[in-house]
Design a protein around this motif. Structure first.
Motif, PDB file in Angstrom:
ATOM      1  N   ARG A   4      16.210 -27.400  16.093  1.00  0.00           N
ATOM      2  CA  ARG A   4      16.391 -27.397  17.410  1.00  0.00           C
ATOM      3  C   ARG A   4      14.228 -27.864  18.166  1.00  0.00           C
ATOM      4  NH1 ARG A   4      14.007 -24.176  21.093  1.00  0.00           N
ATOM      5  NH2 ARG A   4      13.539 -22.109  20.214  1.00  0.00           N
ATOM      6  N   ILE A   5      13.647 -27.675  18.072  1.00  0.00           N
ATOM      7  CA  ILE A   5      12.568 -27.983  18.044  1.00  0.00           C
ATOM      8  C   ILE A   5      12.412 -29.800  17.596  1.00  0.00           C
ATOM      9  CG2 ILE A   5       9.682 -28.111  18.622  1.00  0.00           C
ATOM     10  CD1 ILE A   5      11.643 -26.359  20.638  1.00  0.00           C
ATOM     11  N   ARG A   8      14.661 -31.845  19.439  1.00  0.00           N
ATOM     12  CA  ARG A   8      13.453 -32.517  20.671  1.00  0.00           C
ATOM     13  C   ARG A   8      12.479 -33.309  21.139  1.00  0.00           C
ATOM     14  NH1 ARG A   8      14.609 -32.815  25.891  1.00  0.00           N
ATOM     15  NH2 ARG A   8      12.941 -32.454  27.277  1.00  0.00           N
ATOM     16  N   GLU A  11      14.874 -36.356  20.196  1.00  0.00           N
ATOM     17  CA  GLU A  11      15.015 -36.980  21.686  1.00  0.00           C
ATOM     18  C   GLU A  11      14.204 -37.762  22.828  1.00  0.00           C
ATOM     19  OE1 GLU A  11      16.486 -34.101  25.242  1.00  0.00           O
ATOM     20  OE2 GLU A  11      17.269 -34.206  23.698  1.00  0.00           O
ATOM     21  N   ASP A  88      11.149 -23.706  14.679  1.00  0.00           N
ATOM     22  CA  ASP A  88      12.087 -23.274  15.732  1.00  0.00           C
ATOM     23  C   ASP A  88      11.479 -21.655  15.882  1.00  0.00           C
ATOM     24  OD1 ASP A  88      13.302 -25.584  16.047  1.00  0.00           O
ATOM     25  OD2 ASP A  88      15.272 -24.420  14.958  1.00  0.00           O
ATOM     26  N   GLU A 122       7.439 -29.737  28.261  1.00  0.00           N
ATOM     27  CA  GLU A 122       8.490 -30.947  27.373  1.00  0.00           C
ATOM     28  C   GLU A 122       9.233 -30.687  25.901  1.00  0.00           C
ATOM     29  OE1 GLU A 122       7.410 -35.280  27.538  1.00  0.00           O
ATOM     30  OE2 GLU A 122       5.672 -34.586  29.333  1.00  0.00           O
ATOM     31  N   VAL A 123       8.383 -29.943  25.227  1.00  0.00           N
ATOM     32  CA  VAL A 123       8.517 -30.266  24.187  1.00  0.00           C
ATOM     33  C   VAL A 123       9.565 -28.259  23.852  1.00  0.00           C
ATOM     34  CG1 VAL A 123       8.527 -29.810  21.479  1.00  0.00           C
ATOM     35  CG2 VAL A 123       7.356 -31.376  23.133  1.00  0.00           C
ATOM     36  N   GLY A 125      10.019 -26.357  26.658  1.00  0.00           N
ATOM     37  CA  GLY A 125      10.795 -25.947  27.373  1.00  0.00           C
ATOM     38  C   GLY A 125      10.040 -24.112  28.237  1.00  0.00           C
TER      39      GLY A 125
END
Length: 155
Positions: A4-5, A8, A11, A88, A122-123, A125
């Protein structure tokens, strides 16, 4: 498979530097229980020292913020190495301590260290929200503008 990270970071179009090797007698990270302590990171990028300067003496707040952001990227890179590549496992960014190489009359250290704090938000949350200190230093290793250390809660 990217976690997930990592997704991100992709992204946000953020690349991590290679985790720097220590330049003195210390280790870059120590884990005890569910905490990971990341030693002070200077603005290195893949072995190249960046952001040399003194805030309040010709080095701007924006340049200092960029130095702080680079330090934060190095913290994430060190965490990734210490956590066997799995970002993560970071549950929360607990605390940052930011040192700003600045003149005696410079008093915008918090604005400089925001460059790191905002990146963690940002990374990660809400898990990137952290306690923080932002202090002045008369000098820092290699004349860099900023050095930042971190405490992370990990799984």
């Amino acid at each position: 498979m990217a976690g997930r990270i990592d997704a991100r970071l992709a992204e946000l179009n953020i690349e991590l530097p290679k985790a720097a090797v220590p330049l003195a007698a210390y280790v870059p990270a120590v884990r005890t229980g569910n905490q990971l302590f990341i030693s002070g990171q200077v603005p290195m990028w893949n072995g190249e020292l960046r952001h040399v300067g003194k805030l309040g003496a010709g080095y701007s707040i924006e340049e200092g913020r960029e130095a702080a952001r680079t330090c934060a990227l190095n913290i994430i890179a060190q965490a990734k190495l210490a956590l066997d590549g799995d970002l993560d496992r970071i549950v929360r960014v607990v605390k940052l301590v930011g040192f700003v190489n600045s003149t005696g009359d410079f008093n915008d250290q918090p604005k400089v260290i925001n460059g790191a704090s905002e990146l963690f938000g940002e990374v990660f949350g809400d898990a990137g929200k952290h306690a923080r200190s932002a202090v002045s230093a008369a000098s820092l290793p290699f004349g860099v503008a900023v050095e930042i250390e971190a405490i992370l809660e990990v799984a």
